[in-house]
Structures are given as C-alpha cells and as structure tokens.
Design an enzyme around this catalytic site. Structure first.
Site, PDB file in Angstrom:
ATOM      1  N   GLU A  36       0.861  -1.199   0.000  1.00 37.17           N
ATOM      2  CA  GLU A  36       0.000   0.000   0.000  1.00 37.17           C
ATOM      3  C   GLU A  36       0.883   1.230   0.000  1.00 37.17           C
ATOM      4  OE1 GLU A  36      -3.445   0.966  -0.147  1.00 37.17           O
ATOM      5  OE2 GLU A  36      -2.340   2.853  -0.221  1.00 37.17           O
ATOM      6  N   LYS A  37       0.561   2.164  -0.886  1.00 37.16           N
ATOM      7  CA  LYS A  37       1.426   3.340  -1.070  1.00 37.16           C
ATOM      8  C   LYS A  37       0.990   4.561  -0.267  1.00 37.16           C
ATOM      9  CE  LYS A  37      -0.929   5.121  -5.163  1.00 37.16           C
ATOM     10  NZ  LYS A  37      -0.769   5.697  -6.486  1.00 37.16           N
ATOM     11  N   LEU A  41      -3.412   2.080   5.924  1.00 40.41           N
ATOM     12  CA  LEU A  41      -4.257   1.040   5.333  1.00 40.41           C
ATOM     13  C   LEU A  41      -5.718   1.486   5.281  1.00 40.41           C
ATOM     14  CD1 LEU A  41      -2.506  -1.971   7.101  1.00 40.41           C
ATOM     15  CD2 LEU A  41      -2.460  -1.443   4.645  1.00 40.41           C
ATOM     16  N   ILE A 188     -22.105  10.729  -3.579  1.00 44.78           N
ATOM     17  CA  ILE A 188     -21.082  11.633  -3.025  1.00 44.78           C
ATOM     18  C   ILE A 188     -21.621  13.058  -2.993  1.00 44.78           C
ATOM     19  CG2 ILE A 188     -18.835  12.731  -3.474  1.00 44.78           C
ATOM     20  CD1 ILE A 188     -17.763  10.119  -4.347  1.00 44.78           C
ATOM     21  N   VAL A 242     -23.427  20.692 -16.668  1.00 47.24           N
ATOM     22  CA  VAL A 242     -22.388  21.703 -16.582  1.00 47.24           C
ATOM     23  C   VAL A 242     -21.545  21.596 -17.840  1.00 47.24           C
ATOM     24  CG1 VAL A 242     -20.368  22.484 -15.310  1.00 47.24           C
ATOM     25  CG2 VAL A 242     -22.381  21.630 -14.075  1.00 47.24           C
ATOM     26  N   GLY A 277     -18.709  10.878 -10.507  1.00 54.50           N
ATOM     27  CA  GLY A 277     -18.396   9.463 -10.560  1.00 54.50           C
ATOM     28  C   GLY A 277     -16.930   9.199 -10.266  1.00 54.50           C
ATOM     29  N   HIS A 450     -42.094  -3.920  18.716  1.00 50.68           N
ATOM     30  CA  HIS A 450     -42.822  -2.656  18.753  1.00 50.68           C
ATOM     31  C   HIS A 450     -42.353  -1.832  19.949  1.00 50.68           C
ATOM     32  CE1 HIS A 450     -46.104   0.189  18.341  1.00 50.68           C
ATOM     33  NE2 HIS A 450     -46.286   0.099  19.666  1.00 50.68           N
TER      34      HIS A 450
HETATM   35  P1  FAD Z   1      -9.646   1.601  -2.526  1.00 43.83           P
HETATM   36  O1  FAD Z   1     -10.325   1.757  -1.232  1.00 43.83           O
HETATM   37  O2  FAD Z   1      -9.575   2.746  -3.429  1.00 43.83           O
HETATM   38  O3  FAD Z   1      -8.185   1.085  -2.172  1.00 43.83           O
HETATM   39  C1  FAD Z   1      -7.175   0.914  -3.116  1.00 43.83           C
HETATM   40  C2  FAD Z   1      -5.841   1.208  -2.459  1.00 43.83           C
HETATM   41  O4  FAD Z   1      -4.802   0.801  -3.337  1.00 43.83           O
HETATM   42  C3  FAD Z   1      -5.614   2.690  -2.176  1.00 43.83           C
HETATM   43  O5  FAD Z   1      -5.354   2.894  -0.812  1.00 43.83           O
HETATM   44  C4  FAD Z   1      -4.395   3.048  -3.050  1.00 43.83           C
HETATM   45  O6  FAD Z   1      -3.522   3.947  -2.388  1.00 43.83           O
HETATM   46  C5  FAD Z   1      -3.733   1.702  -3.223  1.00 43.83           C
HETATM   47  N1  FAD Z   1      -2.948   1.596  -4.450  1.00 43.83           N
HETATM   48  C6  FAD Z   1      -3.341   1.906  -5.718  1.00 43.83           C
HETATM   49  N2  FAD Z   1      -2.353   1.625  -6.596  1.00 43.83           N
HETATM   50  C7  FAD Z   1      -1.328   1.120  -5.873  1.00 43.83           C
HETATM   51  C8  FAD Z   1      -0.030   0.633  -6.210  1.00 43.83           C
HETATM   52  N3  FAD Z   1       0.389   0.574  -7.481  1.00 43.83           N
HETATM   53  N4  FAD Z   1       0.759   0.206  -5.213  1.00 43.83           N
HETATM   54  C9  FAD Z   1       0.344   0.245  -3.919  1.00 43.83           C
HETATM   55  N5  FAD Z   1      -0.873   0.678  -3.552  1.00 43.83           N
HETATM   56  C10 FAD Z   1      -1.681   1.111  -4.509  1.00 43.83           C
HETATM   57  N6  FAD Z   1     -18.697   2.859  -0.092  1.00 43.83           N
HETATM   58  C11 FAD Z   1     -19.588   2.314   0.759  1.00 43.83           C
HETATM   59  O7  FAD Z   1     -19.883   1.121   0.655  1.00 43.83           O
HETATM   60  N7  FAD Z   1     -20.153   3.053   1.756  1.00 43.83           N
HETATM   61  C12 FAD Z   1     -19.877   4.362   1.913  1.00 43.83           C
HETATM   62  O8  FAD Z   1     -20.408   5.001   2.819  1.00 43.83           O
HETATM   63  C13 FAD Z   1     -18.968   4.971   1.010  1.00 43.83           C
HETATM   64  N8  FAD Z   1     -18.663   6.263   1.135  1.00 43.83           N
HETATM   65  C14 FAD Z   1     -17.764   6.824   0.268  1.00 43.83           C
HETATM   66  C15 FAD Z   1     -17.502   8.178   0.380  1.00 43.83           C
HETATM   67  C16 FAD Z   1     -16.609   8.790  -0.463  1.00 43.83           C
HETATM   68  C17 FAD Z   1     -16.334  10.261  -0.313  1.00 43.83           C
HETATM   69  C18 FAD Z   1     -15.946   8.000  -1.461  1.00 43.83           C
HETATM   70  C19 FAD Z   1     -14.942   8.633  -2.369  1.00 43.83           C
HETATM   71  C20 FAD Z   1     -16.205   6.662  -1.582  1.00 43.83           C
HETATM   72  C21 FAD Z   1     -17.129   6.055  -0.731  1.00 43.83           C
HETATM   73  N9  FAD Z   1     -17.461   4.712  -0.843  1.00 43.83           N
HETATM   74  C22 FAD Z   1     -18.378   4.160   0.011  1.00 43.83           C
HETATM   75  C23 FAD Z   1     -16.829   3.830  -1.849  1.00 43.83           C
HETATM   76  C24 FAD Z   1     -15.678   3.015  -1.214  1.00 43.83           C
HETATM   77  O9  FAD Z   1     -14.753   3.911  -0.653  1.00 43.83           O
HETATM   78  C25 FAD Z   1     -15.002   2.133  -2.252  1.00 43.83           C
HETATM   79  O10 FAD Z   1     -15.954   1.320  -2.884  1.00 43.83           O
HETATM   80  C26 FAD Z   1     -13.932   1.239  -1.615  1.00 43.83           C
HETATM   81  O11 FAD Z   1     -12.965   2.005  -0.962  1.00 43.83           O
HETATM   82  C27 FAD Z   1     -13.293   0.332  -2.663  1.00 43.83           C
HETATM   83  O12 FAD Z   1     -12.279  -0.428  -2.084  1.00 43.83           O
HETATM   84  P2  FAD Z   1     -11.029  -0.926  -2.918  1.00 43.83           P
HETATM   85  O13 FAD Z   1     -10.175  -1.689  -1.952  1.00 43.83           O
HETATM   86  O14 FAD Z   1     -11.452  -1.576  -4.156  1.00 43.83           O
HETATM   87  O15 FAD Z   1     -10.272   0.398  -3.369  1.00 43.83           O
HETATM   88  P1  NAD Z   2     -22.326   8.514  -9.131  1.00 44.08           P
HETATM   89  O1  NAD Z   2     -22.053   7.813 -10.403  1.00 44.08           O
HETATM   90  O2  NAD Z   2     -23.113   7.842  -8.102  1.00 44.08           O
HETATM   91  O3  NAD Z   2     -23.059   9.897  -9.429  1.00 44.08           O
HETATM   92  C1  NAD Z   2     -22.559  10.845 -10.328  1.00 44.08           C
HETATM   93  C2  NAD Z   2     -23.696  11.702 -10.839  1.00 44.08           C
HETATM   94  O4  NAD Z   2     -23.157  12.774 -11.593  1.00 44.08           O
HETATM   95  C3  NAD Z   2     -24.636  10.935 -11.754  1.00 44.08           C
HETATM   96  O5  NAD Z   2     -25.951  11.069 -11.263  1.00 44.08           O
HETATM   97  C4  NAD Z   2     -24.430  11.607 -13.116  1.00 44.08           C
HETATM   98  O6  NAD Z   2     -25.610  11.662 -13.891  1.00 44.08           O
HETATM   99  C5  NAD Z   2     -23.971  13.001 -12.715  1.00 44.08           C
HETATM  100  N1  NAD Z   2     -23.176  13.707 -13.747  1.00 44.08           N
HETATM  101  C6  NAD Z   2     -22.198  13.204 -14.527  1.00 44.08           C
HETATM  102  N2  NAD Z   2     -21.695  14.157 -15.328  1.00 44.08           N
HETATM  103  C7  NAD Z   2     -22.362  15.313 -15.056  1.00 44.08           C
HETATM  104  C8  NAD Z   2     -22.305  16.663 -15.561  1.00 44.08           C
HETATM  105  N3  NAD Z   2     -21.441  17.021 -16.505  1.00 44.08           N
HETATM  106  N4  NAD Z   2     -23.151  17.594 -15.055  1.00 44.08           N
HETATM  107  C9  NAD Z   2     -24.030  17.226 -14.081  1.00 44.08           C
HETATM  108  N5  NAD Z   2     -24.122  15.979 -13.574  1.00 44.08           N
HETATM  109  C10 NAD Z   2     -23.310  15.023 -14.045  1.00 44.08           C
HETATM  110  O7  NAD Z   2     -20.875   8.931  -8.584  1.00 44.08           O
HETATM  111  P2  NAD Z   2     -20.395   9.645  -7.236  1.00 44.08           P
HETATM  112  O8  NAD Z   2     -21.517  10.217  -6.464  1.00 44.08           O
HETATM  113  O9  NAD Z   2     -19.264  10.514  -7.652  1.00 44.08           O
HETATM  114  O10 NAD Z   2     -19.830   8.417  -6.421  1.00 44.08           O
HETATM  115  C11 NAD Z   2     -18.778   7.594  -6.926  1.00 44.08           C
HETATM  116  C12 NAD Z   2     -18.842   6.201  -6.380  1.00 44.08           C
HETATM  117  O11 NAD Z   2     -18.590   6.173  -4.984  1.00 44.08           O
HETATM  118  C13 NAD Z   2     -20.208   5.578  -6.591  1.00 44.08           C
HETATM  119  O12 NAD Z   2     -20.026   4.300  -7.141  1.00 44.08           O
HETATM  120  C14 NAD Z   2     -20.799   5.498  -5.235  1.00 44.08           C
HETATM  121  O13 NAD Z   2     -21.636   4.368  -5.077  1.00 44.08           O
HETATM  122  C15 NAD Z   2     -19.577   5.424  -4.320  1.00 44.08           C
HETATM  123  N6  NAD Z   2     -19.964   6.024  -3.036  1.00 44.08           N
HETATM  124  C16 NAD Z   2     -20.788   5.345  -2.206  1.00 44.08           C
HETATM  125  C17 NAD Z   2     -21.223   5.931  -1.046  1.00 44.08           C
HETATM  126  C18 NAD Z   2     -22.137   5.179  -0.138  1.00 44.08           C
HETATM  127  O14 NAD Z   2     -22.281   3.986  -0.339  1.00 44.08           O
HETATM  128  N7  NAD Z   2     -22.768   5.812   0.835  1.00 44.08           N
HETATM  129  C19 NAD Z   2     -20.836   7.210  -0.710  1.00 44.08           C
HETATM  130  C20 NAD Z   2     -20.022   7.880  -1.584  1.00 44.08           C
HETATM  131  C21 NAD Z   2     -19.584   7.280  -2.738  1.00 44.08           C
END
Ligand code: FAD
Ligand code: NAD
Length: 471
Positions: A36-37, A41, A188, A242, A277, A450
């Site tokens: 992990e970079k 973790l 998000i 946008v 996204g 309940h």
């Molecule tokens: P990541 O969590 O992205 O982990 C990948 C890791 O690999 C990173 O730490 C990166 O530094 C490391 N890495 C990459 N390339 C290399 C390399 N070459 N060498 C070493 N290390 C490397 N999901 C939910 O289910 N519930 C939520 O409430 C939720 N909230 C979110 C809120 C936000 C703001 C965001 C951005 C995402 C959220 N998500 C949520 C989505 C969730 O974070 C991801 O689905 C999840 O982290 C995916 O896990 P992953 O292990 O595949 O990837």
């Molecule tokens: P998303 O794909 O859920 O939503 C992006 C939205 O942006 C879409 O509704 C799309 O139509 C809109 N969009 C795209 N281009 C646009 C433009 N030019 N102008 C206006 N609207 C535009 O992506 P996200 O909200 O960025 O989240 C990314 C990922 O992270 C998702 O897969 C999400 O499930 C995950 N995530 C999950 C949680 C959670 O589980 N609570 C929280 C945060 C993020």
C-alpha cells in the site's frame, strides 16, 4: 516475516478489497504481503471515503438538529457554536483509530505490510518503490490487483482541492463556504451537499439526469428523497449539464445547459465539488508489462472467478466490474481468497445493499421498479409511510417511505427501497430476506418488535397484498 522474497500471495492495494483479502489469506495460512502506497491502510473508504464522510455527516446532523430541532423537544440550549476544526479533528480521530486497527489485524494474522508503490515487472514479480526510499521485489505465486478508484475529473476544471474539490477536498474544507455548487447529484454529491448545507453553506446540486441519487436508485424513492432534501434547504437543478467552468474570478463560474427546455445560465460558487463518478485506478501499475488490458471504462477485465487472463493474477474491488461499494469490495476480497484456498467462492451480485447516509437515509437492495418495467416482469408494490409508524412519529422524525416490491405471481421478494430514518440499518433485514429467497408474506408474518422503525418494513410487505394495518 522478512521483507521481499517469495510469497504465496502478493496483494497490490491495501483498501477494503485488498486488506480484507490479506487478513483472510493470513487466517488461511498463506504467506501473504500487502503493498500500500498511501502511508496508511484502509484505502479510499477509511481514509477519504466512507468513514470520514460518516463522521462529518453524523456530527453536522447533530449540530443542525441542536440548532433547529431542539426547542420543541423540550431542550433549550444556550449559544450554539460550530467549531469546524474540532469537527475535523473528531473525523481524523475516527479515521486514525480504524486505520491503525487494520495494522494491528495485519500483525495478528501474519500479513506483511509493505509501504510503497507496486508495479508489475513480469507475471510473477512486483517491484515496490518504498515510501521511505529504495525498492524491494516481491515474487508471488498468486497476485491480487486491488488498486481501487479515483474521482473522475471534470474536463476544463482543474482540481486544487481548495476551491475546486473532489470528495477528498470536500471532507477537509478549512471554512464553511458561503456557497457550494455540486456537479453531480449522485451519492457523493448528496452526502457532501448535506454536510455543508447543515453547517451553513448555500448549496446547489446540478444533475445531468432527471433524478438524483446516481444509478440504481428507485425513481419514486429518489423523488421523495429530493423533496425532503429540498425542504432542508438544498437547491437542485436536474436535467442540467455543466458545460464549462471559469476559476479566474473571486467566485467560480459554471456555465450550465438545461437539457429540457430551459435556458443556459451561469452558476456561481465559492467552492465547487466535482462528484460525477469515480474511475478505476491503475496508474503506474505496469499492466502493460504483463500484457493486461483494461476495458473502455478503465476496468481490469476478469472472469467470474476474478481471474485476469493470467489465471494466477486476480482482481477485486473498485478497479474491476460492479458497484463501487466498500462492502462489495470486502466480500470480493473474501471470495477471491476462498477461490485460492478451496477452488470456489461466492458473491451474490443481485443482493448488494446500497445506502446514502443523508438524513433521512436512503437504502435499497434488489431491483427497482424501473428495472422490472424494463425487463417486463410482473410485480406488485407495497408502500408504507414513516408518518404512520409509531416510533418515527414519536421521535418526530417521520419523513420517508418503505417500498417493498414482490413478484406478482410468486410473491418472491424482488426489491426493498427505503427513504427514512435508520434506513441504512433497516436494509439489512431486506437484504437477508432477499438472500434467502423470502416472499413478502414471509416478512409480513415475521414478528417485528414494537415500537420500532422496522415495523414499517413489515407493514410495507403487508401492503403488497393490501393488508397494511396502520395505513
Ligand atoms: P480503494 O479503497 O480505493 O483502495 C485501493 C488502495 O490501493 C488505495 O489505498 C491506493 O492507495 C492503493 N494503491 C493503488 N495503486 C497502488 C499501487 N500501485 N501500489 C500500492 N498501492 C496502490 N462505499 C460504501 O460502501 N459506503 C460508503 O459510505 C462509502 N462512502 C464513500 C464516500 C466517499 C467520499 C468515497 C470517495 C467513496 C465512498 N465509498 C463508500 C466507496 C468506497 O470507498 C469504495 O468502494 C472502496 O474504498 C473500494 O475499495 P477498494 O479496496 O477496491 O479500493
Ligand atoms: P455517481 O455515479 O453515483 O453519481 C454521479 C452523478 O453525476 C450521476 O448522477 C451523473 O448523472 C452526474 N453527472 C455526470 N456528469 C455530469 C455533468 N457534466 N453535469 C451534471 N451531472 C453530471 O458517482 P459519485 O456520487 O461521484 O460516487 C462515486 C462512487 O462512490 C459511486 O459508485 C458510489 O456508489 C460510491 N460512493 C458510495 C457511497 C455510499 O455507499 N454511501 C458514498 C459515496 C460514494
């Protein structure tokens, strides 16, 4: 164990997918290393995703509630003040506590934690540029790619994480902006819109589609959620795209185009959040050195057993197919190690819950009405409003509905959709029911305590055959 050398399993990425696979592999007796970079973790989820966002959501909700919703409850408070730096400190503490916890679990399960950036040299060799300088080489009989995802940039708007931010910057603003424009009304966008709106920013969400919530949210639930969020003061511009941005002035200007009928206009924000996204992250991974391709959306291509075209190199989490969710990544991390250990593993992709942690929460599992219509499936729907649920009413927190969808003929549960208080916890019951192939009558005939919010799910199940009691 010593750094470098030959391993049963090398995992690139210590996010939810990678770290869970590593712990599981340790438990199964593999000699395993996880690269992990980031310097900590837990990946996106723990460091800049799920966990810090939930800390801000929880505490901003408390603040907002104390300010606007305490007097009528018989609680009179004096001067309520926001201490943003303390709010951020609390967030950081929750993150550090959990990421350190994984380090402990690595030690406990014999996982070697290699701090650096991994890249393929050949099909069995990963070179690591160590964070502390120098490099090491790991050889893996098996390798898992779990490198996750990153925010999709918006062309022409440069991210500085101060004025033009992704979720990462939005989790760490130094002051409450007077105005915030959110590009993208997905999860998000709406979670961050909630946080900053509660703390005092004027928030406008611009969404390209005709509904909020991103892909996968049931349209009726989405509309209900939007109404509630609007009441809380968030402005929405749907069917609006946008087109371009200009950051040269005091405020950021966005040119938007209304897709249906409306006129082009200019929106201004002190801060702009780009939330359109996320995309798979494989930069610097050296996939080209092992001849691995990604698809047109940047995803590493795998088969149903998570194998790339090199069968000993597998791939899980956000960097490959499927919803970008932490619990999906986690379950794939478990399944991939089961494949390695036993030759079989399993994730039910039809049964992955999704939760949006706004207030009220939105949660769902299974199919939406629009999905079923598109497939010509005959279904029936039962809905029940929280305004008819005794607990929600008593808590004076009764916005929202539960919607149960079942097969018209067999009554088999097809989907559960909730917008309402505690939806994120309640959806676990719907998920279990769906996983076990329950009928809506099974849910209706199960005794629910309940007074609880989950009685609304029971009543929605009863409503699929027009027998709700309290509505
Ligand atoms: P990541 O969590 O992205 O982990 C990948 C890791 O690999 C990173 O730490 C990166 O530094 C490391 N890495 C990459 N390339 C290399 C390399 N070459 N060498 C070493 N290390 C490397 N999901 C939910 O289910 N519930 C939520 O409430 C939720 N909230 C979110 C809120 C936000 C703001 C965001 C951005 C995402 C959220 N998500 C949520 C989505 C969730 O974070 C991801 O689905 C999840 O982290 C995916 O896990 P992953 O292990 O595949 O990837
Ligand atoms: P998303 O794909 O859920 O939503 C992006 C939205 O942006 C879409 O509704 C799309 O139509 C809109 N969009 C795209 N281009 C646009 C433009 N030019 N102008 C206006 N609207 C535009 O992506 P996200 O909200 O960025 O989240 C990314 C990922 O992270 C998702 O897969 C999400 O499930 C995950 N995530 C999950 C949680 C959670 O589980 N609570 C929280 C945060 C993020």
């Amino acid at each position: 164990s010593e750094a470098g050398g030959e391993k049963d399993l090398v995992i690139i990425g210590g996010g939810v997918a990678g770290y869970v696979a590593a712990i599981k592999a340790g438990q199964e007796g593999f000699k395993v290393a996880c690269i992990e970079k980031r310097g900590s973790l837990g990946g996106t989820c723990l460091n800049v995703g799920c966990i810090p966002s939930k800390s801000l959501l929880n505490n901003s909700h408390l603040y907002h509630q104390i300010l606007h919703d305490s007097k009528g409850r018989g609680i009179e408070v004096g001067d309520v003040k926001l201490n943003l730096s303390q709010l951020m400190k609390a967030k950081e503490q929750s993150v550090t506590g959990l990421t350190k916890g994984i380090e402990f679990l690595f030690k406990k399960n014999g996982v070697e934690y290699v701090k650096g950036t991994g890249s393929f040299v050949d099909e069995h060799t990963v070179k690591v540029d160590l964070n502390d300088g120098g490099e090491t080489t790991l050889k893996g009989k098996n390798i898992i790619i779990a490198t996750g995802s990153e925010a999709t940039p918006f062309p022409g708007l440069e991210i500085d994480e101060k004025r033009v931010v992704t979720s990462t910057g939005a989790l760490s603003l130094e002051k409450v902006p007077e105005s915030l424009v959110v590009i993208g009304g997905g999860i998000i966008g709406l979670e961050m819109a909630s946080v900053w709106s509660r703390l005092g920013a004027k928030v406008t969400v611009v969404e390209f589609l005709g509904q909020i919530g991103g892909p996968g949210m049931d349209s009726e639930i989405s509309k209900t959620a939007q109404k509630i969020l609007k009441k809380q003061g968030i402005d929405f511009k749907l069917n609006t795209k946008v087109v371009s941005g200009d950051t040269s002035g005091d405020k950021i200007k966005l040119e938007v185009d209304a897709a249906k009928g409306g006129k082009p206009e200019t929106l201004e924000g002190e801060v702009v959040l780009v939330a359109i996204g996320r995309r798979p992250y494989t930069e610097g991974l050296g996939l080209e050195n092992i001849g691995l391709d990604v698809d047109d959306r940047g995803r590493v291509v795998i088969d149903s057993e998570y194998r790339t075209k090199h069968p000993h190199i597998r791939c899980v989490g956000d960097v490959t197919f499927g919803p970008m969710l932490a619990h999906k990544a986690e379950d794939e991390g478990l399944a991939v190690v089961e494949y390695l250990k036993k030759g079989y593993g399993h994730v039910n992709y039809g049964c992955i819950p999704a939760v949006m942690y706004t207030h009220p929460e939105v949660a769902w599992v299974g199919q939406t009405e629009q999905d079923l219509k598109a497939q010509n499936v005959a279904y029936k729907v039962g809905t029940f409003p929280f305004s008819a649920n005794s607990r929600a009413k008593t808590n004076a927190d009764a916005d929202g509905i539960v919607k149960v969808i079942a097969d018209a003929e067999t009554d088999r549960l097809l989907g559960v959709h909730i917008v309402g208080p505690g939806a994120g916890e309640m959806i676990a019951e719907g998920t279990l029911a769906l996983e076990y192939g329950a009928s809506s009558e099974d849910i209706a005939r199960t005794t629910h305590a309940h007074p609880t919010l989950s009685e609304a799910l029971k009543e929605a199940a009863m409503a699929t055959y027009n027998r709700a009691i309290h509505f």
